[in-house]
Each structure stands twice: as structure tokens, then as C-alpha cells.
Design an enzyme around this catalytic site. Sequence first.
Site, PDB file in Angstrom:
ATOM      1  N   THR A  31       0.826  -1.218   0.000  1.00 55.99           N
ATOM      2  CA  THR A  31       0.000   0.000   0.000  1.00 55.99           C
ATOM      3  C   THR A  31       0.858   1.265   0.000  1.00 55.99           C
ATOM      4  OG1 THR A  31      -0.147  -0.264   2.395  1.00 55.99           O
ATOM      5  CG2 THR A  31      -2.062  -0.989   1.098  1.00 55.99           C
ATOM      6  N   TYR A 101      10.448 -12.680   6.495  1.00 52.96           N
ATOM      7  CA  TYR A 101       9.738 -11.564   7.152  1.00 52.96           C
ATOM      8  C   TYR A 101       9.878 -11.600   8.668  1.00 52.96           C
ATOM      9  CZ  TYR A 101       7.263 -10.792   2.752  1.00 52.96           C
ATOM     10  OH  TYR A 101       6.955 -10.526   1.449  1.00 52.96           O
ATOM     11  N   LYS A 225      -5.873  -7.482 -13.101  1.00 52.44           N
ATOM     12  CA  LYS A 225      -4.533  -7.421 -13.707  1.00 52.44           C
ATOM     13  C   LYS A 225      -4.057  -8.837 -13.996  1.00 52.44           C
ATOM     14  CE  LYS A 225      -4.078  -5.363  -9.985  1.00 52.44           C
ATOM     15  NZ  LYS A 225      -3.451  -5.162  -8.668  1.00 52.44           N
ATOM     16  N   ALA A 257       4.759  -4.420  -9.687  1.00 53.26           N
ATOM     17  CA  ALA A 257       4.046  -4.224 -10.962  1.00 53.26           C
ATOM     18  C   ALA A 257       2.592  -3.849 -10.670  1.00 53.26           C
ATOM     19  CB  ALA A 257       4.105  -5.489 -11.816  1.00 53.26           C
ATOM     20  N   GLY A 258       1.948  -4.673  -9.847  1.00 52.01           N
ATOM     21  CA  GLY A 258       0.547  -4.419  -9.528  1.00 52.01           C
ATOM     22  C   GLY A 258       0.357  -3.146  -8.707  1.00 52.01           C
ATOM     23  N   ASP A 259       1.250  -2.913  -7.758  1.00 51.21           N
ATOM     24  CA  ASP A 259       1.128  -1.714  -6.910  1.00 51.21           C
ATOM     25  C   ASP A 259       1.269  -0.441  -7.747  1.00 51.21           C
ATOM     26  OD1 ASP A 259       1.150  -3.586  -4.862  1.00 51.21           O
ATOM     27  OD2 ASP A 259       3.265  -3.269  -4.374  1.00 51.21           O
TER      28      ASP A 259
HETATM   29  P1  ADP Z   1       0.806  -8.169  -9.454  1.00 53.28           P
HETATM   30  O1  ADP Z   1       2.158  -7.532  -9.344  1.00 53.28           O
HETATM   31  O2  ADP Z   1      -0.186  -7.570  -8.500  1.00 53.28           O
HETATM   32  O3  ADP Z   1       0.817  -9.662  -9.465  1.00 53.28           O
HETATM   33  P2  ADP Z   1       0.453  -8.281 -12.322  1.00 53.28           P
HETATM   34  O4  ADP Z   1       1.619  -9.204 -12.398  1.00 53.28           O
HETATM   35  O5  ADP Z   1      -0.818  -8.758 -12.852  1.00 53.28           O
HETATM   36  O6  ADP Z   1       0.218  -7.713 -10.854  1.00 53.28           O
HETATM   37  O7  ADP Z   1       0.885  -6.964 -13.101  1.00 53.28           O
HETATM   38  C1  ADP Z   1       0.202  -5.742 -13.003  1.00 53.28           C
HETATM   39  C2  ADP Z   1       0.339  -4.999 -14.305  1.00 53.28           C
HETATM   40  O8  ADP Z   1       1.733  -4.798 -14.597  1.00 53.28           O
HETATM   41  C3  ADP Z   1      -0.223  -5.756 -15.497  1.00 53.28           C
HETATM   42  O9  ADP Z   1      -1.605  -5.503 -15.671  1.00 53.28           O
HETATM   43  C4  ADP Z   1       0.629  -5.226 -16.646  1.00 53.28           C
HETATM   44  O10 ADP Z   1       0.126  -3.984 -17.111  1.00 53.28           O
HETATM   45  C5  ADP Z   1       1.980  -4.970 -15.972  1.00 53.28           C
HETATM   46  N1  ADP Z   1       2.903  -6.118 -16.161  1.00 53.28           N
HETATM   47  C6  ADP Z   1       3.173  -7.119 -15.289  1.00 53.28           C
HETATM   48  N2  ADP Z   1       4.061  -7.995 -15.815  1.00 53.28           N
HETATM   49  C7  ADP Z   1       4.368  -7.535 -17.046  1.00 53.28           C
HETATM   50  C8  ADP Z   1       5.245  -7.968 -18.114  1.00 53.28           C
HETATM   51  N3  ADP Z   1       5.989  -9.085 -18.000  1.00 53.28           N
HETATM   52  N4  ADP Z   1       5.304  -7.217 -19.235  1.00 53.28           N
HETATM   53  C9  ADP Z   1       4.596  -6.061 -19.368  1.00 53.28           C
HETATM   54  N5  ADP Z   1       3.750  -5.610 -18.415  1.00 53.28           N
HETATM   55  C10 ADP Z   1       3.627  -6.330 -17.273  1.00 53.28           C
END
Ligand code: ADP
Length: 304
Positions: A31, A101, A225, A257-259
Site C-alpha cells: 500500500t 519476514y 490485472k 508491478a501491480g502496486d
Molecule cells: P501483481 O504484481 O499484483 O501480481 P500483475 O503481475 O498482474 O500484478 O501486473 C500488473 C500490471 O503490470 C499488469 O496488468 C501489466 O500492465 C503490468 N505487467 C506485469 N508484468 C508484465 C510484463 N511481463 N510485461 C509487461 N507488463 C507487465
Amino acid sequence: MGGKLLSIGECMVELSQAGEGLLRKGFAGDTFNTAWYARACLPAEWLVDYYTAVGDDPLSTEMLTMMKAAGIGTTAIRRIEGKTPGLYLITLKNGERTFSYWRDTAAAKKLADDPDHLRAAIEGSDVVYFSGITLGILAPGAVDTLLAELRRAKAWGKTVAFDPNIRPRLWPNKDYMLKTIEDGARAATLVLPSFDDETTHFGDKTVADTVARYKALGVENVAVKNGAEGATISFGTSEQAYVPAVAATNVVDTTSAGDSFNGAFLSRLVCGVAPAEAAAYGASVASVVIGHHGALISPGLLPG
Ligand code: ADP
């Protein structure tokens, strides 16, 4: 027009390898990462505040100093005497990252222990963000307190955004975990799940199943995502879109990536940008973030 986004959860001390026998210290947490990217992507007339509890030790002081330097408000953060922040260590073995952790006694576990303070912080915000990790670190009574305040915020018409971020090791058992994640979703106006987590823990076969399951709980807006497969959004009853990921030139670290997607997506949505366009921006920010090491990359590196 401006406003205030409040992100609620735990920021931890991060230790990562920095050469033989050396550790580098940083600060991160889902967060908080989202608050960082929201701050980086929002116009200056929007405030971003973090809500947590920290200790009264020097590391907690350093954490607050780092947040303030990033332009993130810390006035709602409670300091608890005798407590310290949670900590995690990233170890690299054959290129694979493993996380250890130390968070069982972290000050953040007490973030919902002062309901009046929590209510005031939420009342003073326009957008509230929390995650399944926020819920997972709390005792059951504190989960109830937080969710009651979030439901109240939703009833008042505020945007309440929730990333389920399902982490089984935080929870005493699977049934309670899934039930509480569903309660979190019901308190939200926007749910931002990652398909990977949802298929593993709820058994969804397709992204459409994830959308349908959250919609059936009464969630108005859902954005699922799915890593490199892109994101699927379903806003209200009429707005559906698939938003492709933006190809990353060199994926070095997918932490955050998700954050970062969530922070960038929200930053556009709250300014009135259409959901599909806001999600495309989230994807472009995430594709840059995964091209760099660490959860938090410099705002100057992000697309405008
Ligand atoms: P989290 O980190 O929560 O698991 P995701 O892996 O689904 O989330 O990734 C979140 C967003 O980051 C995706 O919707 C996409 O836009 C981007 N993303 C993640 N991995 C990749 C990748 N290998 N290449 C390009 N974009 C990515």
C-alpha cells in the site's frame, strides 16, 4: 480540482543484498508502493497521505522522513511507544528472490486500534485505498473496525479501492482469509485483483470468472490485472474493456508491478480520465517499473 488520497497499510524496512556481507536498507510495502506511484502520477493539487502505525524508534523516524521527502503526508500516522516497524530480507539464490519476514510484532498491526483517529483520517479523504495485506496483518477485531469505517466511507460516496493481494502466510486459515477478502471487496467501490492470486485461491478459471465473482458480491467496478497478458476492466454495467500490457524492454524485477499499476490507474481515474485510458496509463507505468530493480523507482523515470 484537487482532493486527498489516503492509503492504509504497512510499510516495512526492506533489506536487500548489496555485495558480499553487505545489506542495503530501504522502505516498501504494497500500500505504500501504491501511495508512492499515486503521488508521482497525481497533479500537485492532490494530496497523498499514508495511514499506518509506526514505533518511536530511530528506524520509524527514518521511515517517516523518507515518506515526507517523497511528498507523502504522514500526519495521520500514529507512533506507538516501544514498538518498531516490520522488516523483510530479500535473498537471491540462483537469480530467484526469496523473502524472509519479521513482522509479527510490527507497530502496523495496531493501525486500526484507535477508531476515532481512523474515522477522522478517512472522513478527511476523497479516495481510500487498502489491500488484503492491510487486512491480513490485523487481529479480527481490528479488521471489523477498519471494514466498518470503509463501508461508512463507501456509503458517503467516497471512492474505496481494494487490491485483494492474497498472501496465505498472513492468515490463520484459508476460509477466514477468503471470507475476509470478500468482506474487503464488499466495502469497496473498485476492486483491483491480480488473476494469478485469484485463480490460485478462489479457483477462477478465467479472468471473466474473477470479474463475475466480484460483481456478484456487489462491487461496482473491477479491474483484473494479468501480468504480461494485460488487464480487463468492468466499470458499472456498461463499460467493459481489455487493456493490453505495454511490452517491457527488459524485465528485471516484477516487484510492485501491480502496486504501481494501481497507483497510476487511480491517479488518472480520480482526475476524471475514462477507465480504459486510465488503465492503459497504469500499464505503461508498470512496464517501466518492472524494468528497474526495487519496488520504488524514481518518479522522474515514469511516463507522463
Ligand atoms: P501483481 O504484481 O499484483 O501480481 P500483475 O503481475 O498482474 O500484478 O501486473 C500488473 C500490471 O503490470 C499488469 O496488468 C501489466 O500492465 C503490468 N505487467 C506485469 N508484468 C508484465 C510484463 N511481463 N510485461 C509487461 N507488463 C507487465
